[in-house]
Design a protein around this motif. Structure first.
Motif, short mmCIF file in Angstrom:
data_model
loop_
_atom_site.label_atom_id
_atom_site.label_comp_id
_atom_site.label_asym_id
_atom_site.label_seq_id
_atom_site.Cartn_x
_atom_site.Cartn_y
_atom_site.Cartn_z
N THR A 213 43.93 18.70 47.31
CA THR A 213 42.93 18.33 46.31
C THR A 213 42.67 19.51 45.39
OG1 THR A 213 41.89 16.83 47.89
CG2 THR A 213 40.58 17.50 45.97
N PRO A 214 42.76 19.33 44.07
CA PRO A 214 42.50 20.46 43.17
C PRO A 214 41.08 20.96 43.29
CG PRO A 214 42.66 18.40 41.93
CD PRO A 214 43.08 18.09 43.34
N GLY A 215 40.92 22.28 43.24
CA GLY A 215 39.60 22.88 43.35
C GLY A 215 39.53 24.19 42.61
N HIS A 216 38.34 24.72 42.50
CA HIS A 216 38.11 25.97 41.77
C HIS A 216 38.71 27.15 42.53
CE1 HIS A 216 36.21 28.77 39.05
NE2 HIS A 216 35.59 29.37 40.05
N ARG A 217 39.51 27.96 41.85
CA ARG A 217 40.11 29.15 42.43
C ARG A 217 39.84 30.33 41.49
NH1 ARG A 217 45.18 28.88 41.82
NH2 ARG A 217 45.24 26.97 40.59
N THR A 218 39.50 31.48 42.07
CA THR A 218 39.16 32.64 41.24
C THR A 218 40.13 33.80 41.41
OG1 THR A 218 37.67 33.56 42.92
CG2 THR A 218 36.71 32.04 41.32
N ILE A 219 40.90 33.82 42.50
CA ILE A 219 41.81 34.93 42.76
C ILE A 219 43.19 34.59 42.21
CG2 ILE A 219 42.90 36.36 44.55
CD1 ILE A 219 40.47 35.75 46.33
N PRO A 220 43.72 35.40 41.28
CA PRO A 220 45.03 35.09 40.69
C PRO A 220 46.16 35.34 41.66
CG PRO A 220 44.27 37.22 39.92
CD PRO A 220 43.14 36.65 40.75
N GLY A 221 47.31 34.72 41.40
CA GLY A 221 48.50 34.98 42.18
C GLY A 221 49.04 33.73 42.84
N LEU A 222 48.46 33.36 43.98
CA LEU A 222 48.93 32.19 44.71
C LEU A 222 48.20 30.95 44.26
CD1 LEU A 222 49.26 33.59 48.35
CD2 LEU A 222 50.91 33.65 46.47
N GLY A 223 48.82 29.79 44.53
CA GLY A 223 48.19 28.52 44.19
C GLY A 223 48.50 28.10 42.76
N LEU A 293 49.93 45.66 45.71
CA LEU A 293 48.91 46.53 46.28
C LEU A 293 47.54 46.18 45.67
CD1 LEU A 293 50.92 49.88 46.30
CD2 LEU A 293 50.69 48.19 48.12
N GLY A 294 46.51 46.94 46.03
CA GLY A 294 45.15 46.51 45.72
C GLY A 294 44.44 47.15 44.55
N GLU A 295 45.07 48.14 43.90
CA GLU A 295 44.35 48.85 42.83
C GLU A 295 43.89 47.93 41.71
OE1 GLU A 295 47.18 49.76 44.16
OE2 GLU A 295 47.27 51.94 44.53
N ARG A 296 44.67 46.90 41.41
CA ARG A 296 44.33 46.01 40.29
C ARG A 296 43.18 45.08 40.63
NH1 ARG A 296 50.64 44.44 38.83
NH2 ARG A 296 51.33 46.62 38.70
N TYR A 297 42.76 45.08 41.89
CA TYR A 297 41.71 44.17 42.34
C TYR A 297 40.38 44.88 42.59
CZ TYR A 297 45.72 41.12 43.11
OH TYR A 297 46.86 40.37 42.96
N LEU A 298 40.27 46.13 42.16
CA LEU A 298 39.05 46.89 42.43
C LEU A 298 37.83 46.27 41.76
CD1 LEU A 298 40.39 50.56 42.15
CD2 LEU A 298 39.92 49.24 44.23
N GLU A 299 38.04 45.64 40.61
CA GLU A 299 36.91 45.04 39.89
C GLU A 299 36.68 43.58 40.28
OE1 GLU A 299 36.64 46.00 35.63
OE2 GLU A 299 38.35 47.34 35.92
N THR A 300 37.49 43.07 41.20
CA THR A 300 37.33 41.67 41.62
C THR A 300 37.13 41.59 43.13
OG1 THR A 300 39.75 41.43 41.63
CG2 THR A 300 38.57 40.71 39.65
N ILE A 301 38.21 41.56 43.90
CA ILE A 301 38.11 41.41 45.35
C ILE A 301 37.30 42.53 46.00
CG2 ILE A 301 39.50 41.57 47.47
CD1 ILE A 301 41.59 39.86 46.08
N TYR A 302 37.44 43.75 45.50
CA TYR A 302 36.76 44.89 46.12
C TYR A 302 35.45 45.25 45.42
CZ TYR A 302 41.14 45.37 48.65
OH TYR A 302 42.23 45.13 49.46
#
Length: 328
Positions: A213-223, A293-302
């Motif tokens: 079922t389509p739903g709201h996703r905020t993390i880019p990459g998968l899906g 790696l995670g540096e690009r996600y410091l302002e989002t996931i982290y």
């Protein structure tokens, strides 16, 4: 020591992290972020560009254009800068700010789509924008990672053989599902290998890749919000869907042990641990692919404002995603 003159000439392909000390189950994580593009997308980007050059699609006056949630855009920005092409990346509002800045630093234009298509979501809107650019100017060349066979060929020729060399007794392989280029390239390779390998696709809840079922996703990459044309489910043995909260928990758990990975990796590790916990088979050799790696996600996931409610140790354990067996 290696000496290179083009950034795409370097890619560390044989680095793995043993996650058994961090999680309950043994899992070897193939790290694909150690190249100048910072992700596994370098392989697909280079294969698509070089194929287009061999086929005469690309000329010195060509303007590369591609829809990307981020990592492929960075890889194409780097390759375009090195080869002298102009590049326009069409992304959307979920793209990490650091990723957009990297593409611009490499000389690319970045078009950010903010309004989703009624049927195809933000991905559909991005694709329509790319088509409009190509219709207006014949210099534009769309590599189209969603249908381009070179996307999966790169992983059939490079990623899967690299895993096979390191793990001749491989039993289970966990791969994230985005465009499904990595997934299909590796799955096709191991289908004809000397021993059966159970291929498990990891997807996010809210993605329609496997009919969810389509739903709201905020993390880019998968899906995806559109079923990937490259996908052939007959090569997939299981699918695990992961909540974004579990992605964040897993990323933070890894970070607390000194490993800063991106959102796709958090999703894949979370799904892999759930699958391993459910099956509890002894002496399995299991490998997963970490795209970046995670540096690009410091302002989002982290970002603390997004993760303050996940700080307690109990909250950093992956929860229970759904697992869907696939037809053989």
């Amino acid at each position: 020591m290696p000496v290179i003159s083009a950034p795409q000439a370097f890619n560390e392909d044989d680095l793995y992290v043993d996650l058994e000390k961090i999680f309950e189950y043994p899992l070897f994580l193939k790290c694909e972020g150690f190249n100048f593009a910072g992700s596994i997308k370098l392989k697909a980007a280079l294969e698509m560009v070089e194929t287009a050059e061999r086929d005469g699609q690309l000329t010195p006056d060509s303007v590369l254009v591609e829809s990307s949630s981020g990592n492929l855009g960075v890889a194409l920005s780097m390759i375009a800068a090195n080869k002298g092409y102009q590049f326009v990346c069409v992304t959307d509002s979920r793209c990490n700010p650091a990723t957009r800045k990297m593409m611009e630093a490499l000389g690319s234009q970045v078009h950010v789509i903010t309004e989703p298509d009624p049927a195809g979501g933000l991905l559909g809107a991005r694709i329509e924008h790319v088509k409009a650019l190509c219709a207006r100017d014949e210099r534009y060349v769309w590599l189209n990672q969603y249908t381009n066979p070179s996307n999966s060929t790169a992983h059939y020729q490079h990623t899967a053989p690299a895993i096979a060399r390191q793990f001749p007794d491989l039993d289970v392989l966990f791969i994230g599902a985005g465009t499904t280029g990595t997934l299909m390239g590796c799955a096709r390779y191991f289908r004809t290998w000397h021993r059966p390998v159970h291929v498990v696709a990891i997807d996010t809840i809210g993605s329609v890749t496997f009919g969810g079922t389509p739903g709201h996703r905020t993390i880019p990459g998968l899906g995806t919000s559109i079923r990937p044309p490259l996908l052939d489910e007959s090569y997939i043995d299981d699918v695990v869907h992961v909540e974004e909260a579990d992605t964040i928990r897993t990323c933070h758990r890894l970070a607390r042990h000194g490993f800063l990975f991106g959102g796709s990796t958090g999703t894949i590790v979370s799904g892999a641990m759930t699958w391993l916990a459910r099956h509890k088979k002894q002496n399995l050799t299991a490998t997963a692919i970490a795209p970046d790696l995670g540096e690009r996600y410091l302002e989002t996931i982290y970002q603390p404002t997004r993760t303050h409610h996940l700080r307690d140790d109990d909250d950093l354990s992956p929860q229970t995603p759904t697992t869907t067996p696939q037809a053989a």
